[in-house]
Motif scaffolding. Structure first.
Motif, PDB file in Angstrom:
ATOM      1  N   ALA A 507     -11.802 -19.084   2.789  1.00 56.05           N
ATOM      2  CA  ALA A 507     -11.901 -18.312   3.823  1.00 56.05           C
ATOM      3  C   ALA A 507     -10.909 -17.724   5.012  1.00 56.05           C
ATOM      4  O   ALA A 507      -9.943 -19.020   5.215  1.00 56.05           O
ATOM      5  N   TRP A 508     -10.707 -16.860   5.525  1.00 58.61           N
ATOM      6  CA  TRP A 508      -9.872 -16.542   6.819  1.00 58.61           C
ATOM      7  C   TRP A 508     -10.379 -15.382   7.432  1.00 58.61           C
ATOM      8  O   TRP A 508     -11.318 -14.708   7.128  1.00 58.61           O
ATOM      9  N   GLN A 509      -9.918 -15.476   8.585  1.00 54.81           N
ATOM     10  CA  GLN A 509     -10.424 -14.506   9.755  1.00 54.81           C
ATOM     11  C   GLN A 509      -9.012 -13.674  10.252  1.00 54.81           C
ATOM     12  O   GLN A 509      -8.144 -14.369  10.603  1.00 54.81           O
ATOM     13  N   PHE A 510      -9.272 -12.331  10.427  1.00 54.48           N
ATOM     14  CA  PHE A 510      -8.525 -11.722  11.225  1.00 54.48           C
ATOM     15  C   PHE A 510      -9.059 -11.225  12.613  1.00 54.48           C
ATOM     16  O   PHE A 510     -10.128 -10.590  12.426  1.00 54.48           O
ATOM     17  N   ASP A 511      -8.614 -11.327  13.854  1.00 51.68           N
ATOM     18  CA  ASP A 511      -9.250 -11.143  14.833  1.00 51.68           C
ATOM     19  C   ASP A 511      -8.308 -10.478  16.049  1.00 51.68           C
ATOM     20  O   ASP A 511      -7.268 -10.622  16.044  1.00 51.68           O
ATOM     21  N   ARG A 512      -9.027  -9.136  16.545  1.00 51.56           N
ATOM     22  CA  ARG A 512      -8.473  -8.383  17.318  1.00 51.56           C
ATOM     23  C   ARG A 512      -9.185  -8.328  18.685  1.00 51.56           C
ATOM     24  O   ARG A 512     -10.013  -7.945  18.931  1.00 51.56           O
ATOM     25  N   PRO A 513      -8.592  -9.378  19.520  1.00 53.38           N
ATOM     26  CA  PRO A 513      -9.463  -9.874  20.730  1.00 53.38           C
ATOM     27  C   PRO A 513      -9.336  -8.506  21.707  1.00 53.38           C
ATOM     28  O   PRO A 513     -10.280  -8.470  22.548  1.00 53.38           O
ATOM     29  N   GLU A 514      -8.308  -8.041  21.692  1.00 48.68           N
ATOM     30  CA  GLU A 514      -8.334  -6.763  22.978  1.00 48.68           C
ATOM     31  C   GLU A 514      -9.435  -5.761  22.400  1.00 48.68           C
ATOM     32  O   GLU A 514      -9.953  -5.150  23.361  1.00 48.68           O
ATOM     33  N   ALA A 515      -9.741  -5.632  21.020  1.00 50.38           N
ATOM     34  CA  ALA A 515     -10.868  -4.692  20.823  1.00 50.38           C
ATOM     35  C   ALA A 515     -11.992  -5.141  20.774  1.00 50.38           C
ATOM     36  O   ALA A 515     -13.038  -4.572  20.492  1.00 50.38           O
ATOM     37  N   GLY A 516     -12.211  -6.594  20.603  1.00 50.04           N
ATOM     38  CA  GLY A 516     -13.405  -7.079  20.268  1.00 50.04           C
ATOM     39  C   GLY A 516     -14.177  -7.191  19.142  1.00 50.04           C
ATOM     40  O   GLY A 516     -15.251  -7.213  18.925  1.00 50.04           O
ATOM     41  N   GLU A 517     -12.977  -7.216  18.190  1.00 52.19           N
ATOM     42  CA  GLU A 517     -13.566  -6.910  16.913  1.00 52.19           C
ATOM     43  C   GLU A 517     -12.602  -7.733  15.935  1.00 52.19           C
ATOM     44  O   GLU A 517     -11.508  -8.134  16.169  1.00 52.19           O
ATOM     45  N   GLY A 518     -13.213  -7.989  14.481  1.00 55.81           N
ATOM     46  CA  GLY A 518     -12.437  -8.467  13.413  1.00 55.81           C
ATOM     47  C   GLY A 518     -13.068  -8.520  12.139  1.00 55.81           C
ATOM     48  O   GLY A 518     -14.318  -7.902  12.123  1.00 55.81           O
ATOM     49  N   MET A 519     -12.619  -9.322  11.065  1.00 59.70           N
ATOM     50  CA  MET A 519     -13.290  -9.176   9.962  1.00 59.70           C
ATOM     51  C   MET A 519     -12.827 -10.918   9.422  1.00 59.70           C
ATOM     52  O   MET A 519     -12.063 -11.629   9.749  1.00 59.70           O
ATOM     53  N   VAL A 520     -14.114 -11.318   8.556  1.00 59.56           N
ATOM     54  CA  VAL A 520     -14.094 -12.540   7.823  1.00 59.56           C
ATOM     55  C   VAL A 520     -14.091 -12.179   6.542  1.00 59.56           C
ATOM     56  O   VAL A 520     -14.985 -11.545   5.847  1.00 59.56           O
ATOM     57  N   GLN A 521     -13.036 -12.806   5.650  1.00 63.18           N
ATOM     58  CA  GLN A 521     -13.205 -12.789   4.069  1.00 63.18           C
ATOM     59  C   GLN A 521     -13.568 -14.011   3.391  1.00 63.18           C
ATOM     60  O   GLN A 521     -12.675 -14.872   3.672  1.00 63.18           O
ATOM     61  N   VAL A 522     -14.347 -14.064   2.549  1.00 60.71           N
ATOM     62  CA  VAL A 522     -15.082 -15.311   2.372  1.00 60.71           C
ATOM     63  C   VAL A 522     -14.955 -14.998   0.707  1.00 60.71           C
ATOM     64  O   VAL A 522     -15.252 -13.985  -0.062  1.00 60.71           O
ATOM     65  N   PHE A 523     -14.397 -16.147  -0.160  1.00 57.79           N
ATOM     66  CA  PHE A 523     -14.401 -15.954  -1.575  1.00 57.79           C
ATOM     67  C   PHE A 523     -15.057 -17.228  -2.180  1.00 57.79           C
ATOM     68  O   PHE A 523     -14.962 -18.545  -1.994  1.00 57.79           O
ATOM     69  N   ARG A 524     -16.071 -17.158  -2.973  1.00 61.50           N
ATOM     70  CA  ARG A 524     -16.390 -18.237  -3.895  1.00 61.50           C
ATOM     71  C   ARG A 524     -15.783 -18.237  -5.196  1.00 61.50           C
ATOM     72  O   ARG A 524     -15.965 -17.460  -5.876  1.00 61.50           O
ATOM     73  N   ARG A 525     -15.253 -19.414  -5.518  1.00 58.97           N
ATOM     74  CA  ARG A 525     -14.388 -19.645  -6.603  1.00 58.97           C
ATOM     75  C   ARG A 525     -15.039 -19.618  -7.664  1.00 58.97           C
ATOM     76  O   ARG A 525     -16.266 -20.087  -7.759  1.00 58.97           O
ATOM     77  N   PRO A 526     -14.461 -19.624  -9.148  1.00 56.59           N
ATOM     78  CA  PRO A 526     -15.448 -19.225 -10.199  1.00 56.59           C
ATOM     79  C   PRO A 526     -15.953 -20.814 -10.628  1.00 56.59           C
ATOM     80  O   PRO A 526     -17.175 -20.359 -11.132  1.00 56.59           O
ATOM     81  N   ASP A 527     -15.576 -21.847 -10.326  1.00 58.76           N
ATOM     82  CA  ASP A 527     -16.144 -23.089 -10.667  1.00 58.76           C
ATOM     83  C   ASP A 527     -16.940 -23.766  -9.443  1.00 58.76           C
ATOM     84  O   ASP A 527     -17.153 -25.035  -9.775  1.00 58.76           O
ATOM     85  N   SER A 528     -17.267 -23.109  -8.603  1.00 57.88           N
ATOM     86  CA  SER A 528     -17.902 -23.736  -7.241  1.00 57.88           C
ATOM     87  C   SER A 528     -19.359 -23.736  -7.473  1.00 57.88           C
ATOM     88  O   SER A 528     -19.990 -22.548  -7.780  1.00 57.88           O
ATOM     89  N   PHE A 529     -20.179 -24.724  -7.494  1.00 63.51           N
ATOM     90  CA  PHE A 529     -21.524 -24.694  -7.352  1.00 63.51           C
ATOM     91  C   PHE A 529     -22.110 -24.612  -6.218  1.00 63.51           C
ATOM     92  O   PHE A 529     -23.564 -24.645  -5.979  1.00 63.51           O
ATOM     93  N   TYR A 530     -21.377 -24.279  -5.042  1.00 62.91           N
ATOM     94  CA  TYR A 530     -22.085 -24.072  -3.666  1.00 62.91           C
ATOM     95  C   TYR A 530     -22.447 -22.576  -3.708  1.00 62.91           C
ATOM     96  O   TYR A 530     -21.660 -21.865  -4.134  1.00 62.91           O
ATOM     97  N   GLU A 531     -23.575 -22.703  -3.083  1.00 65.19           N
ATOM     98  CA  GLU A 531     -23.923 -20.975  -2.974  1.00 65.19           C
ATOM     99  C   GLU A 531     -24.018 -20.440  -1.354  1.00 65.19           C
ATOM    100  O   GLU A 531     -24.085 -19.394  -1.271  1.00 65.19           O
ATOM    101  N   ALA A 532     -23.762 -21.680  -0.355  1.00 65.83           N
ATOM    102  CA  ALA A 532     -23.761 -21.359   0.923  1.00 65.83           C
ATOM    103  C   ALA A 532     -22.724 -22.193   1.667  1.00 65.83           C
ATOM    104  O   ALA A 532     -22.400 -23.028   1.350  1.00 65.83           O
ATOM    105  N   ALA A 533     -22.124 -21.703   2.792  1.00 67.37           N
ATOM    106  CA  ALA A 533     -21.297 -22.194   3.648  1.00 67.37           C
ATOM    107  C   ALA A 533     -21.620 -21.670   5.083  1.00 67.37           C
ATOM    108  O   ALA A 533     -21.722 -20.657   5.166  1.00 67.37           O
ATOM    109  N   ARG A 534     -20.892 -22.803   6.130  1.00 67.28           N
ATOM    110  CA  ARG A 534     -20.699 -22.273   7.258  1.00 67.28           C
ATOM    111  C   ARG A 534     -19.178 -22.296   7.733  1.00 67.28           C
ATOM    112  O   ARG A 534     -18.593 -23.097   7.445  1.00 67.28           O
TER     113      ARG A 534
END
Length: 587
Positions: A507-534
């Protein structure tokens, strides 16, 4: 002796950044004294107490899933370490940018040299470290009137968090080093080509190029550029087309590429066309008519851009093609290793001169094209990303960052690695599990594949002759990408370690503090047995309230900045593999 040494330095207002280039000129009437082991940078640092020097560095691009891979090396007392280019291409081995950290402070270093560079780290027995960096080999005398240059060196100083230092670097790149054709940063753009369907353009012709453009329009996929890659020129026989005769193949394009360009322009899109001027193969026009311009002669080799006549001829030839064929974006590739040819061309006591003169000619060639076409963007490619040094990236953007294409895990890792340094880059996506698709019903478009490959510049390699593709799903994903793409110009924060392990999340985050917005991209890989994360986020205002939206599902939550910074953003992915893209905006 008449030897003139000139250092051109720039200190940047608003950034803790300085750069310089050193020039040597012989103003005398005789050859200069012998100059050797020139280092563009020679500096020492000292650490305190129990601190260690930690080198944050990356591999370059060699067309593997490890391209732009993140590395960390601890440099203890007595340790040595060496980074450098490979066979004359600067980022085919190590990445020519790195960050040296010690005790909550550090320095980012970039070696801007489109040739063979080296950086040597040497720790003494105490607490000192010496760094020497520059062109790998120099030992020469300058001829009367001759002038050469050393690599561009950039240093940026930081304190506190090394990731914060990387974001100051990204902001400096956007402000001062990313090209601005027409005075503007390049916008996020969608490109498409038929390269996967017609062997690049070996089997392409006017009819099938127009047909592909029309099919994209029919499916309501709005392209910014139509991409015409290798093979549009006269081939000289079977097999992979030889390069060195830069004439449009009139058998396949009887009205030139202009007919395709005009058709694209009528539909509101521009055109990109591939060139590879430096590599010359035997039997082509350049090899037969100007072997004196080629390091390697009539057998083929490297067009010597350090030869003024060769460079001036190519400027005129390419300028004419760009104008006559209606080409909007110039793409330059470089599929050869020049170092042995440079060194073989050097006379005794002239080691390094052929490389220096070629580098100067290469940059001058692009500078003249940009002067004549000030609104034109240049795309740099060298078997993918093997020439992404800073001098190159001041003049061009890498729209095809690696020849390792489409595989999801590899491209997640590439985006993670390159985004620490380069704000604007591109790759391609097919977004489908099977191509072509022969099942019943619409061919599936896989969001995980799509989001794993998205970048500020996105190229489509789908076969639009396949009418069963789920174009509605593809249109929706593209619309979502356009919605979030401005965030790529923000600060970049890794939220997980860099790894190709298929059992984990990235996972990673792109943040635009001047605009007060951004995005987070998260990927669960094919062999991961976890269904949730923080994922604890970065750069937010603790006291502010944020509206968080899962853009594909439309699910919305409200969180305080303190919750997102401390407890983290909670993400659930039930699919395996799966991806989520979440945007946030300060309320």
């Amino acid at each position: 002796t008449g030897l003139e040494v000139r250092c051109v330095a720039v200190a940047y207002a608003g950034f803790p950044t300085v750069e310089w280039t050193v020039w040597f000129k012989n103003t005398g009437a005789a050859d200069s004294p012998l100059l050797e082991e020139i280092q563009a940078l020679d500096v020492e640092w000292r650490r305190r107490g129990n601190e260690e020097f930690v080198l944050h560095h990356h591999v370059g691009s060699d067309a593997s899933g490890n391209d732009y891979g993140v590395r960390q090396t601890v440099l203890r007392s007595g340790a040595t370490h060496r980074l450098g280019g490979v066979r004359g291409r600067p980022t085919g081995g190590d990445w020519s940018y790195f960050n040296l950290e010690w005790g909550g402070r550090g320095t980012i270093v970039a070696v801007g040299w489109p040739g063979q560079w080296a950086a040597d780290f040497a720790c003494d027995a105490g607490r000192g470290l010496r760094l020497r960096a520059g062109q790998e080999r120099t030992r020469f005398r300058l001829l009367p009137g001759e002038e050469v240059r050393t690599p561009l060196m950039v240093l940026q100083f930081w304190e506190g968090d090394w990731i914060r230092g990387q974001n100051v670097w990204r902001r400096w790149m956007l402000a001062h080093s990313v090209p601005r054709p027409g005075g503007r940063l390049p916008a996020p753009m969608l490109l498409a080509s038929s390269s996967r369907q017609y062997d690049e353009m070996i089997r392409a012709n006017e009819t099938n190029q127009v047909m592909f453009i029309d099919r994209y329009r029919e499916e309501r996929i709005g392209l910014d550029y139509w991409w015409m890659d290798a093979g549009w020129y006269v081939h000289h026989g079977g097999g992979w087309p030889r390069v060195g005769t830069w004439l449009v193949d009139s058998n396949r394009f009887p009205r030139g590429l202009r007919a395709v360009s005009d058709h694209a322009h009528r539909l509101g899109m521009k055109t990109l066309v591939w060139f590879e001027p430096e590599r010359v193969t035997p039997g082509t026009w350049l090899a037969e008519n100007h072997p004196d311009w080629i390091l390697g002669g009539a057998r083929g080799g490297l067009l010597n851009l350090g030869n003024n006549a060769a460079r001036e001829w190519f400027v005129e030839h390419v300028d004419r093609l760009l104008t006559e064929q209606g080409i909007d974006l110039y793409r330059q590739d470089f599929n050869m290793d020049p170092l042995d040819l440079w060194r073989a061309a050097d006379a005794p006591e002239r080691e390094g001169i052929s490389e220096m003169r070629h580098v100067q000619g290469y940059l001058a060639y692009w500078d003249e094209l940009r002067r004549r076409h000030p609104n034109m963007l240049i795309d740099t490619c060298a078997s993918g990303g093997r020439r992404n040094d800073l001098e190159t990236l001041r003049r061009a953007v890498p729209l095809w960052r690696s020849d390792y294409a489409y595989e999801a895990t590899g491209h997640q890792c590439m985006t993670y690695g390159i985004s620490l340094w380069v704000p604007y880059h591109g790759t391609g996506t097919v977004a489908t599990r099977n191509a072509p698709y022969y099942g019943s019903g619409p061919s599936p478009v896989e969001p995980y594949a799509f989001w794993s490959n998205v970048t500020p510049s996105l190229g489509l390699g789908i076969d639009v002759r396949e009418r069963g593709l789920d174009y509605a799903a593809l249109r929706r994903l593209i619309a979502l990408w356009r919605q979030v793409a401005p965030n790529y110009f923000g600060d970049f924060y890794p939220l997980t370690p860099w790894t190709r392990d298929g059992t984990v999340w990235m996972a990673w985050q792109f943040d635009r503090p001047e605009a007060g917005e951004g995005m987070v991209q998260v990927f669960r890989r094919p062999d991961s047995f976890y269904e949730a994360a923080r994922f604890p986020l970065r750069g937010l205002e603790a006291a502010a309230s944020y509206r968080v939206v899962d853009i594909e599902r439309g699910e919305e939550t409200r969180c305080t900045g303190a919750q997102l910074l401390e407890s983290g953003l909670a993400v659930t992915i039930s699919e395996r593999p799966g991806a989520r893209v979440l945007t946030y905006r300060r309320a």
